[in-house]
Structures are given as structure tokens and as C-alpha cells.
Write an enzyme that holds these catalytic residues in place. Structure first.
Site, short mmCIF file in Angstrom:
data_model
loop_
_atom_site.label_atom_id
_atom_site.label_comp_id
_atom_site.label_asym_id
_atom_site.label_seq_id
_atom_site.Cartn_x
_atom_site.Cartn_y
_atom_site.Cartn_z
N ASP A 1 -2.98 -13.27 3.14
CA ASP A 1 -4.31 -12.69 3.34
C ASP A 1 -4.49 -12.55 4.84
OD1 ASP A 1 -7.77 -13.68 2.54
OD2 ASP A 1 -6.93 -12.06 3.77
N LEU B 1 1.48 3.60 2.33
CA LEU B 1 2.41 3.73 3.48
C LEU B 1 3.40 2.58 3.50
CD1 LEU B 1 3.26 5.01 6.20
CD2 LEU B 1 1.44 3.64 7.27
N LYS C 1 -11.58 2.92 12.65
CA LYS C 1 -10.35 3.44 13.26
C LYS C 1 -10.60 3.82 14.72
CE LYS C 1 -7.41 2.96 9.89
NZ LYS C 1 -6.33 1.95 10.01
N ASP D 1 1.68 -9.05 1.27
CA ASP D 1 0.53 -8.37 0.67
C ASP D 1 -0.40 -9.43 0.10
OD1 ASP D 1 -0.01 -5.25 -0.13
OD2 ASP D 1 -0.95 -6.61 -1.57
N TYR E 1 -14.78 3.87 7.59
CA TYR E 1 -13.33 3.90 7.83
C TYR E 1 -13.03 4.55 9.19
CZ TYR E 1 -8.44 5.40 7.04
OH TYR E 1 -7.10 5.62 7.14
N GLY F 1 0.82 -1.22 0.00
CA GLY F 1 0.00 0.00 0.00
C GLY F 1 0.84 1.26 0.00
C1 VAH Z 1 -8.17 8.55 3.45
N1 VAH Z 1 -5.77 8.76 3.15
O1 VAH Z 1 -8.30 9.56 2.76
C2 VAH Z 1 -6.79 8.29 4.08
C3 VAH Z 1 -6.61 9.08 5.37
C4 VAH Z 1 -7.09 11.15 6.66
C5 VAH Z 1 -7.40 10.35 5.45
O2 VAH Z 1 -6.85 8.28 6.48
O3 VAH Z 1 -9.06 7.74 3.65
#
Ligand code: VAH
Length: 321
Positions: free
Chosen positions: A52, A13, A146, A34, A142, A11
Site C-alpha cells: 500500500d 500501464l 498531475k 500492488d 486528476y 494497473g
Molecule cells: C484518464 N487514461 O482517462 C487517463 C488519461 C489522458 C487521460 O490520463 O483519466
């Protein structure tokens, strides 16, 4: 002897952090993994194998066979992609972290790294100089994953002594990988369009301020955190981290200093609502106090470095630079 496992190494990062880890520990001590075997070609400086992360047994076998001591778990579905497939994004982002934390507890691993994001903040979070501790009501899958992940990291540290460490990255910008499924990835794509002398179609409004960071600063912060003495890492959910904040108009102006004919148009799409739910700027004073964080790059410094290096990584059809 440390043995480092990087999950999701292919990815944005991972492709740069894995190189930094190999530089620190030696290529033989780093296993890049990966889901896609096609990622192998990027890892001629360390070991590589497909993995995986959702295959718990394969993950456990690899950790035990290789006597892994540290795991960098970077695999995740990002914000924009996550909204297109919410339950898959939750399943992958959440369950994979729990597999890694359980394994760390069971195998008594030395350290775990797991990236969080400014996406944990939501529309009710203070927008400017967002504090380390504040209301967080993320409204993307997302961001929810997190925020939940941060709670699990702190839980496994408090209850089981797992030395898991985390950073709330802003939008990361680098020239060694193509734009992905992130809302902040417009700031990666804009440079590709600039060197190809193409007009840039921006999916955010021109005044959409977001916290951002140049990849070398993100790598530096990650290694500074992971190399800090255990007792210095006082926040076990995830540290706020800041580099710079800018709007699409400002990054466009920064590029125009090098590419005078560059053009842009603004056509906000569904990602505007995601960007609007995030802060404009971040207070990272706890990272500076606890383990000496200090960024190196500002917007113009990043632009100069990217425009110098990008053409050799992704040569455009009609190079302008
Ligand atoms: C995104 N690049 O855009 C990521 C990031 C703060 C955004 O976590 O989903």
C-alpha cells in the site's frame, strides 16, 4: 546492480511496463507491487509483493531491505473515478508522490519515474498542437493532482537533485488489461465489444477528438526517457508526448474495416465535460529533440494489432474474430 520497484504494477500501464523492465534488467531485479494480492498471478516473470503506497513505513522498509535503486510510481486514481471521490483521489495521487520523492532524496535513489497526463491541460489551454509550455488550468481532481505533481517533481530535481522523470501520457490503449476509470478508456472497451459482436455504447460524442497512444509506443517512450543520459532530460516537470489523435467515430470506422457488422451508439455522460476540457492534439517536439522520441503506431496499425491479439487475452463469449 539495479533494483527496480514498480508501484501500482497491476494497473493498465504497470502490467505492460513491468514486463518491459524485467526484459531490460532481468526478472530477479524487478519487484512488482500492488495493493491487491490478486494482481500476483500476472507477474510470474519477476518478484511480486503487495504494497500500500500510502503506508510510508512499509514503503521505506521495502526500499531499504531490497536496496532499491529506481522507483516507477504508477499508482493513481484516474480522471473519471477521481471525480466520484475527489478528496481520496487528491490524497492518494499527491501524498504518495511526496512519499516517493522524499524517499528518493533520503535514500539517494538513482532514478524515479512518475507518469503525468494531458489531463494537466484545461479549457483555456490551446486545443490544437498544445505546446509544452502553456496555460494549464485543469478542472478535474486528476488533472489538478498531475499539475501539482509536476511542480513537485521539478522542485525535488532543482532543490535536491532527485533524478525524477515524467511523461504527459495521452489516453493509453492496450489489449492486456480491461478498461479502467479513465475518460479515454472508451477506446479500450470498444475493441472488447467488437470482438464480442456487441453494439458499443460510447459515453462520448462521436466527434470528441482526444490525443491517444498505443501501449507499445507508451512503453517505448518511457524506456527511452529513463535510459536517456541525465543531461538530455532538460524538462523536469513532464514532457508532452503524442502518438495519434482520433474521435470515437474514427476508431469505430477503423474497427469496421475488420468487423463490418459492428454497431455503435453515442450517449455522452459526465465524462464528456472532462474530455471537452482536454486538448485535441499535442506538440511533443521537445521530447523528439531532447531524447529522440518517435512513435511507431497510427490508428489502423493499432486496430489491426489489437484485434489480432485481444481474443487470446480476453476471450469473448461469442468470438467474432
Ligand atoms: C484518464 N487514461 O482517462 C487517463 C488519461 C489522458 C487521460 O490520463 O483519466
Amino acid at each position: 546492480m539495479e533494483k527496480i520497484l514498480v508501484i501500482g504494477a497491476g494497473g493498465q500501464l504497470g502490467s505492460e511496463l513491468t514486463q518491459a523492465l524485467a526484459n531490460q534488467f532481468g526478472g530477479e531485479q524487478v519487484i512488482a507491487t500492488d495493493l491487491r494480492d490478486s494482481a500476483r498471478s500476472a507477474f510470474d516473470f519477476c518478484r511480486f509483493q503487495t504494497l500500500d503506497v500510502m503506508n510510508k513505513e512499509a514503503l521505506r522498509d521495502l526500499v531499504k531491505e531490497e536496496k532499491v535503486t529506481q522507483i516507477y510510481h504508477l499508482a493513481a486514481v484516474l480522471s473519471a473515478t477521481g471525480e466520484k471521490n475527489p478528496l481520496f483521489a487528491w490524497h492518494l495521487n499527491m501524498d504518495s508522490l511526496l512519499y516517493v520523492l522524499e524517499l528518493a532524496k533520503e535514500q539517494k535513489l538513482d532514478k524515479i519515474y512518475w507518469p503525468s497526463s494531458i489531463a494537466v491541460f484545461g479549457p483555456n489551454t490551446p486545443k490544437f498542437n498544445t505546446p509544452q509550455f502553456c496555460v494549464k488550468e485543469p478542472n478535474t481532481v486528476y488533472g489538478i493532482s498531475k499539475q501539482a505533481g509536476e511542480r513537485w517533481c521539478e522542485y525535488y530535481f532543482e532543490k535536491h537533485g532527485v533524478d525524477v522523470r515524467s511523461l504527459r501520457y495521452p489516453g493509453l490503449i492496450g489489449y492486456k488489461s480491461l478498461p479502467g476509470g479513465g475518460t479515454t478508456d472508451y477506446a479500450v472497451d470498444i475493441y472488447h465489444k467488437a470482438i464480442a459482436n456487441e453494439k458499443f455504447n460510447c459515453f462520448l460524442r462521436e466527434d470528441s477528438y482526444l490525443p491517444m497512444m498505443y501501449m507499445p509506443d507508451a512503453i517505448k517512450a518511457t524506456l527511452d526517457l529513463m535510459n536517456a543520459p541525465r543531461e538530455s532530460v532538460k524538462i523536469r516537470s513532464s514532457y508532452n508526448l503524442a502518438g495519434m489523435s482520433f474521435s470515437p467515430k474514427e476508431i469505430f470506422e477503423s474497427i469496421k474495416k475488420h468487423v463490418p457488422d459492428f454497431q455503435i451508439e453515442f450517449n455522452p455522460d459526465f465524462r464528456q465535460a472532462i474530455a471537452d476540457s482536454w486538448p485535441d492534439s499535442i506538440d511533443d517536439s521537445r521530447a523528439r529533440e531532447d531524447w529522440g522520441w518517435q512513435p511507431d503506431y497510427d490508428l489502423d496499425g493499432m486496430t489491426t494489432d489489437i484485434l489480432k491479439n485481444l481474443p487470446s487475452y480476453f476471450p469473448p463469449k461469442n468470438t467474432l474474430i
